[in-house]
Scaffold this active site. Structure first.
Site, PDB file in Angstrom:
ATOM      1  N   HIS A   1      37.759  26.334  34.472  1.00 24.32           N
ATOM      2  CA  HIS A   1      37.144  27.552  33.946  1.00 24.32           C
ATOM      3  C   HIS A   1      38.115  28.350  33.064  1.00 24.32           C
ATOM      4  CE1 HIS A   1      39.213  29.196  37.534  1.00 24.32           C
ATOM      5  NE2 HIS A   1      39.269  30.320  36.834  1.00 24.32           N
TER       6      HIS A   1
ATOM      7  N   HIS B   1      46.071  40.536  38.283  1.00 22.56           N
ATOM      8  CA  HIS B   1      45.219  40.008  39.367  1.00 22.56           C
ATOM      9  C   HIS B   1      46.027  39.081  40.257  1.00 22.56           C
ATOM     10  CE1 HIS B   1      44.779  36.742  36.448  1.00 22.56           C
ATOM     11  NE2 HIS B   1      43.857  36.081  37.132  1.00 22.56           N
TER      12      HIS B   1
HETATM   13  O1  LIG Z   1      40.804  28.682  40.733  1.00 30.70           O
HETATM   14  C1  LIG Z   1      40.430  29.451  41.629  1.00 30.70           C
HETATM   15  O2  LIG Z   1      40.048  29.020  42.710  1.00 30.70           O
HETATM   16  C2  LIG Z   1      40.383  30.909  41.378  1.00 30.70           C
HETATM   17  C3  LIG Z   1      40.780  31.427  40.230  1.00 30.70           C
HETATM   18  C4  LIG Z   1      40.611  32.847  39.856  1.00 30.70           C
HETATM   19  C5  LIG Z   1      40.142  33.812  40.745  1.00 30.70           C
HETATM   20  C6  LIG Z   1      39.984  35.132  40.303  1.00 30.70           C
HETATM   21  C7  LIG Z   1      40.283  35.514  39.009  1.00 30.70           C
HETATM   22  C8  LIG Z   1      40.748  34.550  38.128  1.00 30.70           C
HETATM   23  O3  LIG Z   1      41.087  34.871  36.853  1.00 30.70           O
HETATM   24  C9  LIG Z   1      40.887  33.231  38.544  1.00 30.70           C
HETATM   25  O4  LIG Z   1      41.292  32.327  37.645  1.00 30.70           O
HETATM   26 FE   LIG Z   2      42.639  32.407  36.069  1.00 32.65          FE
END
Ligand SMILES: O=C(O)/C=C/c1cccc(O)c1O
Ligand SMILES: [Fe+2]
Length: 316
Positions: A115, A179
Site C-alpha cells: 500500500h 506516526h
Molecule cells: O503495514 C502495516 O501493517 C501497517 C502500516 C501502517 C499503519 C498505519 C499508518 C501507516 O502509514 C502505515 O503504513
Molecule cells: Fe506506511
C-alpha cells in the site's frame, strides 16, 4: 522536460476505520485537489518514492534504496493488486545514472510493493497501471537507516537524470508524517514477528488477515484514546512540511534516526520519501539550493483513525 510533485501520507486504514465525517470530507477534498492538478499536468512518467512494510523487502536483504525494473503490487489492506506499467529500460538507465553519481542503488527485476507505493497511484489515477511508473523503494521502517543527507543526494541524482528526459514527470512521495503504528521492531519483536520481518513473503490469506486486523484494532483504540502508541506530532509535521515548501531540505541533513523516531514515531521515517520527492523535483527543475518550486496546494490534519499525521503537498 517539465516536472511536478505530489507528496501524500498513506494509511492502510483509509477504508477500514472511519474518522469523523468532517475529517473524511477534508481528506477527500485534498485528494480531489491533488487529482485535479495531476489531471491538468497530464504526466507522461511517474517516479514514485515509497516505503515498504515487510511485504516486499525483508531483513534477509534490506537495501536502503531500490529501483524496480518491474513491480508487482501484493494487494494488502484492499489496495490494488497486480503489475505496474514500469518502463524497464528507462528504469535501468536511471539506476545506472544514480550509480554513476556515486550513490549505491539496488535494483529489482521483480519488486513487490504494498500500500505504501500503491495507495497514491490508486488515489491519483484509479489504476496502478494507468501511467508508466518507476518505483523507487526508500527504506523507512527497518533499522539501520542511511542519513537524511544520503536520501537527499540519491534523489538529487534521480532529479538530474529526469531533467534530461523529454517527459512531463510527476514525482510522488508516499508516506505518513508523524506516526508510530504497530509495525514490529526487530529489537523488541517476538520469535513469530521476527520470522515475518526476516522473510515473511507471501503470507497465507489467514495470516495477512490477522496482521491487518491487529492494525485495524490498534487504530480504533488509538482513536478512542485507549492506546499507548506514541501521539501524533502536528508541530513536527508542519515544521517538516515548511522545510519542504521552502526548499530548506538541507536542514534535515543532521536529523538522526533516533531523534526522528523519538519526536514523531518509528514510521516517521517515511518522510524520507517526501524529502526524496522534493529533492528530485528541485534538481530536475534546476531550482537553487534553499529555494523551492511553488507550492500549488498543501493540506494537513492529524488523524488518529488513520494512525497518521496526514499531509498532502503538491508542488510545481
Ligand atoms: O503495514 C502495516 O501493517 C501497517 C502500516 C501502517 C499503519 C498505519 C499508518 C501507516 O502509514 C502505515 O503504513
Ligand atoms: Fe506506511
Amino acid at each position: 522536460m517539465s516536472a511536478a510533485s505530489v507528496c501524500m501520507s498513506h494509511s492502510p486504514l483509509l477504508e477500514h476505520v472511519e474518522p469523523p465525517a468532517d475529517v473524511r470530507a477534508a481528506v477527500d477534498a485534498a485528494f480531489a485537489r491533488a487529482r485535479a492538478f495531476v489531471r491538468e499536468f497530464d504526466p507522461t512518467l511517474i517516479v514514485i518514492f515509497a516505503p515498504d512494510h515487510y511485504n516486499g523487502f525483508f531483513y534477509d536483504l534490506m537495501p536502503p534504496f531500490c529501483v524496480g525494473y518491474e513491480a508487482y503490487a501484493v494487494g494488502d489492506y484492499g489496495s490494488s493488486q497486480g503489475w505496474l506499467d514500469v518502463p524497464s529500460e528507462l528504469a535501468a538507465d536511471l539506476a545506472q545514472h544514480v550509480l554513476d553519481c556515486d550513490i549505491d542503488m539496488a535494483i529489482s527485476r521483480r519488486m513487490e510493493i504494498d500500500h505504501g507505493a500503491v495507495q497514491p497511484l490508486d488515489i491519483l489515477f484509479g489504476d496502478i497501471a494507468a501511467k508508466p511508473t518507476i518505483p523507487i523503494f526508500v527504506n523507512s521502517v527497518a533499522k539501520p537507516f542511511v542519513t537524511m543527507r544520503r536520501v537527499r543526494l540519491m534523489a538529487e541524482a534521480v532529479g538530474k537524470y529526469l531533467q534530461k528526459l523529454d517527459e512531463r514527470v510527476l514525482v510522488v512521495g508516499s508516506g505518513g508524517l508523524s506516526h508510530d503504528p504497530p509495525v514490529p521492531q526487530w529489537s523488541t519483536a517476538t520469535e513469530e514477528q521476527r520470522r515475518l520481518l526476516l522473510d515473511g513473503r507471501h503470507p497465507t490469506a489467514a495470516a495477512r488477515a490477522a496482521r491487518q486486523q491487529r492494525v485495524i484494532d490498534a487504530a480504533r483504540s488509538f482513536a478512542a484514546g485507549q492506546s499507548d502508541m506514541l501521539d501524533l506530532n502536528p508541530e513536527w509535521d508542519e515544521r517538516f512540511m515548511d522545510l519542504c515548501a521552502t526548499g530548506r531540505l538541507e536542514d534535515t541533513d543532521a536529523w538522526t534516526p533516533d531523534s526522528m523516531a523519538a519526536a514523531a514515531g518509528n514510521s516517521a521515517h517515511e518522510v524520507r520519501t517526501w524529502l526524496a520527492a522534493h529533492s528530485a523535483l528541485r534538481a530536475a527543475t534546476n531550482t537553487p539550493t534553499m529555494d523551492a518550486p511553488a507550492v500549488h496546494y498543501r493540506f494537513y490534519r492529524a488523524i488518529p483513525e488513520f494512525i497518521a499525521g496526514f499531509g498532502v503537498m503538491v508542488c510545481h
